[in-house]
Motif scaffolding. Structure first.
Motif, mmCIF file in Angstrom:
data_model
loop_
_atom_site.group_PDB
_atom_site.id
_atom_site.type_symbol
_atom_site.label_atom_id
_atom_site.label_comp_id
_atom_site.label_asym_id
_atom_site.label_seq_id
_atom_site.Cartn_x
_atom_site.Cartn_y
_atom_site.Cartn_z
ATOM 1 N N SER A 41 0.838 -1.192 0.000
ATOM 2 C CA SER A 41 0.000 0.000 0.000
ATOM 3 C C SER A 41 0.877 1.248 0.000
ATOM 4 N N GLN A 42 0.321 2.356 0.493
ATOM 5 C CA GLN A 42 1.011 3.641 0.425
ATOM 6 C C GLN A 42 1.335 4.143 1.831
ATOM 7 N N ASP A 65 -4.795 3.669 -2.841
ATOM 8 C CA ASP A 65 -4.389 3.802 -1.441
ATOM 9 C C ASP A 65 -5.427 3.145 -0.525
ATOM 10 N N GLN A 66 -5.139 3.158 0.763
ATOM 11 C CA GLN A 66 -5.927 2.394 1.733
ATOM 12 C C GLN A 66 -7.409 2.801 1.736
ATOM 13 N N GLU A 67 -7.673 4.094 1.771
ATOM 14 C CA GLU A 67 -9.057 4.558 1.848
ATOM 15 C C GLU A 67 -9.816 4.268 0.554
ATOM 16 N N LEU A 73 -10.588 0.618 0.514
ATOM 17 C CA LEU A 73 -11.656 0.352 1.481
ATOM 18 C C LEU A 73 -13.018 0.632 0.859
ATOM 19 N N TYR A 110 -9.480 -1.444 7.723
ATOM 20 C CA TYR A 110 -8.120 -1.853 7.370
ATOM 21 C C TYR A 110 -7.160 -1.522 8.499
ATOM 22 N N ARG A 111 -6.019 -2.211 8.463
ATOM 23 C CA ARG A 111 -4.914 -1.960 9.376
ATOM 24 C C ARG A 111 -3.641 -1.795 8.560
ATOM 25 N N ASN A 112 -2.882 -0.748 8.867
ATOM 26 C CA ASN A 112 -1.582 -0.582 8.225
ATOM 27 C C ASN A 112 -0.547 -1.498 8.878
ATOM 28 N N GLY A 158 2.318 1.309 6.680
ATOM 29 C CA GLY A 158 1.574 1.435 5.437
ATOM 30 C C GLY A 158 2.298 0.873 4.228
ATOM 31 N N ALA A 215 -0.904 -3.228 3.791
ATOM 32 C CA ALA A 215 -2.135 -3.022 4.553
ATOM 33 C C ALA A 215 -2.997 -4.280 4.479
ATOM 34 N N HIS A 259 -6.907 -5.430 4.615
ATOM 35 C CA HIS A 259 -8.306 -5.017 4.539
ATOM 36 C C HIS A 259 -9.196 -6.206 4.901
#
Length: 250
Positions: free
Chosen positions: A171-172, A216-218, A221, A234-236, A240, A243, A245
């Motif tokens: 991820s980022q 990216d994570q969001e 999601l 999610y958890r980094n 990050g 990640a 999800h």
């Protein structure tokens, strides 16, 4: 249905017709299959093992569960799942047969043969009935899928009500300075390692580029939620760099 023949997608930093991506991904993983586990260790400095353990901690496998491990390659996640569950069943699905061949050679595969199936298949068109599995995992694989949203939709379809999705992916980093340092390492060091260890820098250049192109994570999601999953979060991991999800078919 719309005609997808003129649609394009990313293959690393290249733009390619959608219908070409799967074949090119197969070429990458067919090329690196015999060195894949070694390269995972080198690329992540061994940390991918910690991340996969963190995945199992959050997943908390239970006895008797049926797992579908998509892009499961050499079986890492399935082996961990079966050990944690005590007993159960795992189906390892991958687009690239040489990856499955490497997985079947591993000692864990021989010990767990009665609890494992190995299937060549496409994450966007899973060859399984609706409501078949309690758990769906995909580890460092969804960024290689041509249309990740369709893979998530398929995950929702094949899970039973109450079933769990878990995605582990690069991820980022939330900090621009750290991201730049990470990019320097990724783009300068990893392809060279690929050349040294697997005699293949191009495949590892693609892997690095594919990480930078992934949502990216969001954003991801939102895609998990759009597929229908509830209680999605999610958890980094390692700030990050990767990640996890998670979502539930409620």
């Amino acid at each position: 249905m719309s005609d997808r023949s003129d649609k394009t997608t990313h293959f690393g930093f290249e733009t390619v017709p959608e219908h070409e991506k799967a074949g090119r991904v197969q070429g990458v993983f067919g090329s690196v299959a015999s060195k894949y586990d070694v390269m995972n260790d080198v690329m992540s400095m061994g940390i991918h093992r910690v991340w996969k353990d963190a995945m199992m901690d959050w997943l908390a496998p239970r006895p008797g569960q049926r797992l579908l491990d998509v892009a499961g390659g050499t079986g890492d996640i399935s082996f961990r799942f079966l050990k944690r569950a005590g007993h159960g069943h795992a189906t390892v699905l991958d687009l690239t047969e040489p990856m499955l061949v490497e997985g079947r050679k591993r000692a864990e595969a021989e010990r767990m043969a009665d609890s494992l199936d190995w299937v060549v298949g496409d994450a966007m068109a899973l060859p399984f009935e609706d409501n078949t599995f309690e758990v769906y995992t995909i580890s460092f694989g969804i960024r290689n899928v041509t249309r990740p949203q369709e893979a998530l939709n398929e995950a929702y379809r094949v899970l039973r009500p109450g079933g769990r999705l878990m995605v582990l992916e690069f991820s980022q980093l939330p900090n621009d300075g750290l991201q730049k340092l990470y990019d320097l390492y990724s783009f300068n060091v990893i392809p060279r390692m690929g050349q040294l260890i697997a005699n293949d820098s191009a495949s590892y250049q693609y892997l690095v580029e594919s990480i930078r192109n992934f949502p990216d994570q969001e954003t991801f999601l939102g895609m998990v939620k759009a597929a229908g999953f509830g209680n999605a979060k999610y958890r980094n991991l390692s700030m990050g760099i990767a990640a996890l999800h998670s979502g539930w078919k409620i």
